[in-house]
Design a protein around this motif. Structure first.
Motif, PDB file in Angstrom:
ATOM      1  N   PRO A  35       0.832  -1.211   0.000  1.00  0.00           N
ATOM      2  CA  PRO A  35       0.000   0.000   0.000  1.00  0.00           C
ATOM      3  C   PRO A  35       0.862   1.255   0.000  1.00  0.00           C
ATOM      4  CG  PRO A  35       0.058  -0.989   2.180  1.00  0.00           C
ATOM      5  CD  PRO A  35       0.725  -1.960   1.266  1.00  0.00           C
ATOM      6  N   PRO A  36       0.373   2.329  -0.604  1.00  0.00           N
ATOM      7  CA  PRO A  36       1.127   3.587  -0.613  1.00  0.00           C
ATOM      8  C   PRO A  36       1.407   4.055   0.818  1.00  0.00           C
ATOM      9  CG  PRO A  36      -0.742   3.691  -2.117  1.00  0.00           C
ATOM     10  CD  PRO A  36      -0.908   2.448  -1.326  1.00  0.00           C
ATOM     11  N   ARG A  37       2.604   4.572   1.019  1.00  0.00           N
ATOM     12  CA  ARG A  37       2.971   5.083   2.340  1.00  0.00           C
ATOM     13  C   ARG A  37       3.482   6.506   2.167  1.00  0.00           C
ATOM     14  NH1 ARG A  37       7.692   4.790   5.646  1.00  0.00           N
ATOM     15  NH2 ARG A  37       8.745   3.699   3.935  1.00  0.00           N
ATOM     16  N   VAL A  38       2.853   7.444   2.870  1.00  0.00           N
ATOM     17  CA  VAL A  38       3.225   8.859   2.783  1.00  0.00           C
ATOM     18  C   VAL A  38       3.541   9.355   4.188  1.00  0.00           C
ATOM     19  CG1 VAL A  38       2.517  11.173   2.063  1.00  0.00           C
ATOM     20  CG2 VAL A  38       1.673   9.156   0.814  1.00  0.00           C
TER      21      VAL A  38
ATOM     22  N   LYS B 239       7.523  12.379   2.018  1.00  0.00           N
ATOM     23  CA  LYS B 239       8.123  11.183   1.429  1.00  0.00           C
ATOM     24  C   LYS B 239       7.014  10.249   0.978  1.00  0.00           C
ATOM     25  CE  LYS B 239      12.046  11.605   4.599  1.00  0.00           C
ATOM     26  NZ  LYS B 239      12.838  10.935   5.669  1.00  0.00           N
ATOM     27  N   VAL B 240       7.114   9.802  -0.264  1.00  0.00           N
ATOM     28  CA  VAL B 240       6.081   8.954  -0.855  1.00  0.00           C
ATOM     29  C   VAL B 240       6.725   7.657  -1.331  1.00  0.00           C
ATOM     30  CG1 VAL B 240       4.279   8.778  -2.604  1.00  0.00           C
ATOM     31  CG2 VAL B 240       4.848  11.020  -1.637  1.00  0.00           C
ATOM     32  N   ASP B 241       6.235   6.529  -0.811  1.00  0.00           N
ATOM     33  CA  ASP B 241       6.662   5.200  -1.253  1.00  0.00           C
ATOM     34  C   ASP B 241       5.428   4.448  -1.723  1.00  0.00           C
ATOM     35  OD1 ASP B 241       9.364   5.561  -0.519  1.00  0.00           O
ATOM     36  OD2 ASP B 241       8.847   5.141   1.564  1.00  0.00           O
TER      37      ASP B 241
ATOM     38  N   GLU C 233       0.097  12.243 -10.413  1.00  0.00           N
ATOM     39  CA  GLU C 233      -0.956  12.241  -9.401  1.00  0.00           C
ATOM     40  C   GLU C 233      -0.499  12.927  -8.120  1.00  0.00           C
ATOM     41  OE1 GLU C 233      -2.068   8.167  -9.068  1.00  0.00           O
ATOM     42  OE2 GLU C 233      -2.797   8.061 -11.130  1.00  0.00           O
ATOM     43  N   VAL C 234       0.734  12.645  -7.698  1.00  0.00           N
ATOM     44  CA  VAL C 234       1.255  13.260  -6.478  1.00  0.00           C
ATOM     45  C   VAL C 234       1.442  14.765  -6.672  1.00  0.00           C
ATOM     46  CG1 VAL C 234       3.195  13.346  -4.867  1.00  0.00           C
ATOM     47  CG2 VAL C 234       2.361  11.144  -5.690  1.00  0.00           C
ATOM     48  N   VAL C 235       2.063  15.143  -7.777  1.00  0.00           N
ATOM     49  CA  VAL C 235       2.302  16.563  -8.043  1.00  0.00           C
ATOM     50  C   VAL C 235       0.979  17.313  -8.182  1.00  0.00           C
ATOM     51  CG1 VAL C 235       3.266  18.200  -9.713  1.00  0.00           C
ATOM     52  CG2 VAL C 235       4.567  16.165  -9.085  1.00  0.00           C
ATOM     53  N   GLN C 236      -0.012  16.666  -8.770  1.00  0.00           N
ATOM     54  CA  GLN C 236      -1.319  17.311  -8.921  1.00  0.00           C
ATOM     55  C   GLN C 236      -1.966  17.576  -7.569  1.00  0.00           C
ATOM     56  OE1 GLN C 236      -3.998  16.125 -12.173  1.00  0.00           O
ATOM     57  NE2 GLN C 236      -5.510  15.668 -10.588  1.00  0.00           N
ATOM     58  N   VAL C 237      -1.852  16.635  -6.642  1.00  0.00           N
ATOM     59  CA  VAL C 237      -2.409  16.840  -5.300  1.00  0.00           C
ATOM     60  C   VAL C 237      -1.728  18.019  -4.617  1.00  0.00           C
ATOM     61  CG1 VAL C 237      -2.590  15.864  -2.981  1.00  0.00           C
ATOM     62  CG2 VAL C 237      -3.167  14.465  -4.963  1.00  0.00           C
TER      63      VAL C 237
ATOM     64  N   MET D 239       9.477   6.024  -5.442  1.00  0.00           N
ATOM     65  CA  MET D 239       9.955   6.696  -4.230  1.00  0.00           C
ATOM     66  C   MET D 239      10.244   8.155  -4.534  1.00  0.00           C
ATOM     67  SD  MET D 239      12.494   3.760  -2.664  1.00  0.00           S
ATOM     68  CE  MET D 239      13.270   3.456  -4.256  1.00  0.00           C
ATOM     69  N   ASP D 240       9.570   9.049  -3.818  1.00  0.00           N
ATOM     70  CA  ASP D 240       9.748  10.487  -4.012  1.00  0.00           C
ATOM     71  C   ASP D 240      10.004  11.166  -2.675  1.00  0.00           C
ATOM     72  OD1 ASP D 240       9.161  10.098  -6.628  1.00  0.00           O
ATOM     73  OD2 ASP D 240       7.209  11.070  -6.606  1.00  0.00           O
ATOM     74  N   VAL D 241      10.800  12.217  -2.721  1.00  0.00           N
ATOM     75  CA  VAL D 241      10.981  13.088  -1.560  1.00  0.00           C
ATOM     76  C   VAL D 241      10.774  14.519  -2.036  1.00  0.00           C
ATOM     77  CG1 VAL D 241      12.512  13.905   0.250  1.00  0.00           C
ATOM     78  CG2 VAL D 241      12.614  11.505  -0.479  1.00  0.00           C
ATOM     79  N   PHE D 242       9.816  15.218  -1.426  1.00  0.00           N
ATOM     80  CA  PHE D 242       9.508  16.599  -1.786  1.00  0.00           C
ATOM     81  C   PHE D 242       9.811  17.510  -0.599  1.00  0.00           C
ATOM     82  CE2 PHE D 242       6.713  13.953  -4.335  1.00  0.00           C
ATOM     83  CZ  PHE D 242       6.811  14.506  -5.606  1.00  0.00           C
ATOM     84  N   HIS D 243      10.552  18.593  -0.847  1.00  0.00           N
ATOM     85  CA  HIS D 243      10.747  19.651   0.144  1.00  0.00           C
ATOM     86  C   HIS D 243       9.762  20.761  -0.221  1.00  0.00           C
ATOM     87  CE1 HIS D 243      14.867  18.280   1.661  1.00  0.00           C
ATOM     88  NE2 HIS D 243      14.543  17.427   0.690  1.00  0.00           N
ATOM     89  N   VAL D 244       8.786  20.997   0.639  1.00  0.00           N
ATOM     90  CA  VAL D 244       7.684  21.885   0.269  1.00  0.00           C
ATOM     91  C   VAL D 244       7.418  22.923   1.351  1.00  0.00           C
ATOM     92  CG1 VAL D 244       6.624  20.018  -1.054  1.00  0.00           C
ATOM     93  CG2 VAL D 244       5.878  20.435   1.298  1.00  0.00           C
ATOM     94  N   THR D 245       6.712  23.987   0.937  1.00  0.00           N
ATOM     95  CA  THR D 245       6.205  25.008   1.866  1.00  0.00           C
ATOM     96  C   THR D 245       4.784  25.350   1.454  1.00  0.00           C
ATOM     97  OG1 THR D 245       6.884  26.952   0.569  1.00  0.00           O
ATOM     98  CG2 THR D 245       8.537  25.986   2.056  1.00  0.00           C
TER      99      THR D 245
END
Length: 468
Positions: free
Chosen positions: A23-26, A40-42, A52-56, A77-83
């Protein structure tokens, strides 16, 4: 007994099985980075996961400052640094739930495109899709027809780029306040809008299509523009109405994006590097384009911490092959440049609010047209009984908008509120100290005679008295 077809269901069942096993793990981390939140998205890898992730994140107005993406193999596997939009760390934790939902077994799917005018019925509204050759006054004609057919526009978004226009308009019946589902009425709407879009000057011609299902507005606008090949024009268009050429791009305040596309023969990837001024939704725009062009992003590094943004993608076509020709390489460059530029508005911004009613947009856009203004972009919404609209306008000849033109528009309208950003207004006097000011005017005294004459000249009504 329920009918089942292996050819239609095996892929769906396998996707559900993989998601149950993995299952997706965020996770949301507000500790590691002092300035940003780490997301972090796995997940089990599937086509379209990155979009889909970027759209959310984009829909939640989250700014992506850095991103490291890897989906080579069975795992994503993604890692986003966001504000948030103000540059602060995220306070809420619902982002994890929304991303996990988007990566579920059903996921998101986007339909293919075949035509340039579409009308679809949803539960709350009817959606109209328009693409075609842009020209001065086109939206005035579109909204005049909708007004004449007793259609109330509840929201809309319009993009123009390289002399092409794409628009998604959400309408309801003015009397019932519900979606329009009468097939004959929908056919008439499509017929009249097609008549306006096609005219006798669009070399490509316009077509009609009915598109089922829901739509993500800005995602769909990218699809419409790409299908209409807005990337394949050079920015010049012959203006039959004024009998001269003009360059719609000469007022652009943004530098041309720098895009390179090279093959990495050792690994079998094509490497796309992109640099341009940073802005919100930039990554969403580029990932949309690569997805529409049937490319898969295997690895990517995104850096957007300063005024400029840098994006590096390692891609292959969906058949697993890298780019194989110079023509394809140039097409990727052109399409990415178009994706970045088509969202950037040109001209003067006018924020307008007023009492919502049938014909409101028809009257406003008619006044723009009568004063020689072309709409380059618009975002139109209805909140309660109020219309909240943003227009970007420029002179139809391609020159800067003059102060006297804006004043003429204001004099033609009466008591609502407009916020005007006038940094691009051409004036013969000294420029004012403030870049914004508020002007009050009213729409209550607008005359309908010119709209009636316009519809009559188009052949959409047999006499002016038919307009109520």
């Amino acid at each position: 007994m329920e009918w089942w077809s292996p050819s239609l269901n095996v892929d769906q069942e396998f996707a559900k099985l993989v998601n149950r096993m993995h299952p997706p793990r965020v996770t949301v981390d507000n500790i590691t980075d002092k300035k940003a939140t780490l997301i972090k998205v796995d997940s089990a890898n599937k086509r379209g996961s990155l979009l889909e992730v970027v759209q959310v994140l984009t829909d939640m107005n989250i700014l992506i400052k850095r991103a490291y993406i890897s989906s080579d193999g069975e795992w994503f596997m993604d890692v986003f640094h966001v504000t948030d939009q103000y540059g602060n760390k995220l306070a809420g934790d619902n982002v994890a739930d929304r991303i996990q939902q988007s990566l579920g077994p059903r996921g998101c799917s986007f339909r293919s495109l075949r035509g340039s005018v579409g009308v679809q019925s949803a539960m709350q509204h009817t959606t109209i899709e328009l693409t075609g050759r842009d020209r001065p006054g086109l939206l005035s004609e579109v909204f005049a027809v909708l007004s004449n057919l007793k259609c109330n526009v509840v929201s809309a978004e319009i993009w123009t780029h390289n002399s092409r226009i794409a628009s998604i308009v959400y309408i309801i019946d003015n009397e019932t306040r519900l979606a329009i589902d009468d097939s004959e009425r929908l056919a008439k709407i499509k017929q009249l809008l097609l008549f306006i879009l096609k005219g006798d000057r669009d070399k490509r011609g316009a077509q009609t299509t009915v598109s089922p299902g829901a739509t993500h507005t800005q995602r769909r606008l990218h699809q419409l523009m790409y299908a209409d090949r807005d990337y394949d024009l050079d920015g010049f268009d012959y203006d039959h109405d004024h009998d001269h050429y003009h360059d719609r791009s000469k007022l652009s305040r943004n530098m041309k994006p720098f895009v390179t596309v090279e093959n990495c023969s050792e690994k079998g990837y094509t490497v796309v590097n992109l640099r341009c001024p940073d802005r919100p939704k930039l990554l969403f725009d580029t990932v949309c384009t690569l997805t529409d062009m049937q490319y898969v992003v295997y690895h990517a590094t995104i850096i957007a911490e300063e005024l400029d943004a840098s994006q590096e993608f390692y891609i292959r076509h969906t058949d697993g092959c890298p780019i194989s020709s110079e023509a394809e390489r140039q097409r990727v460059i052109n399409c990415l440049e178009a994706a970045i530029k088509r969202r950037i508005p040109e001209g003067v911004r006018l924020d307008l609010s007023g009492e919502d009613r049938v014909g409101f947009l028809s009257d406003v856009t008619r006044i723009f047209r009568e004063n020689g203004l072309s709409i380059t972009r618009a975002e139109l919404t209805t909140i309660g009984s109020k219309a909240k609209d943003t227009f970007y306008v420029m002179d139809s000849s391609g020159d800067q908008v003059k102060t006297k033109t804006i004043e003429a528009v204001q004099n033609a309208l009466g008591e609502s509120v407009v916020t005007l950003k006038e940094e691009n207004i051409s004036t013969t006097t000294n420029s004012k100290a403030n870049s914004q000011h508020t002007v009050r005017f009213s729409l209550s005294n607008l005359f309908r005679s010119r709209s009636e004459k316009f519809l009559y000249n188009l052949g959409l009504i047999s006499s002016c008295s038919e307009v109520v």
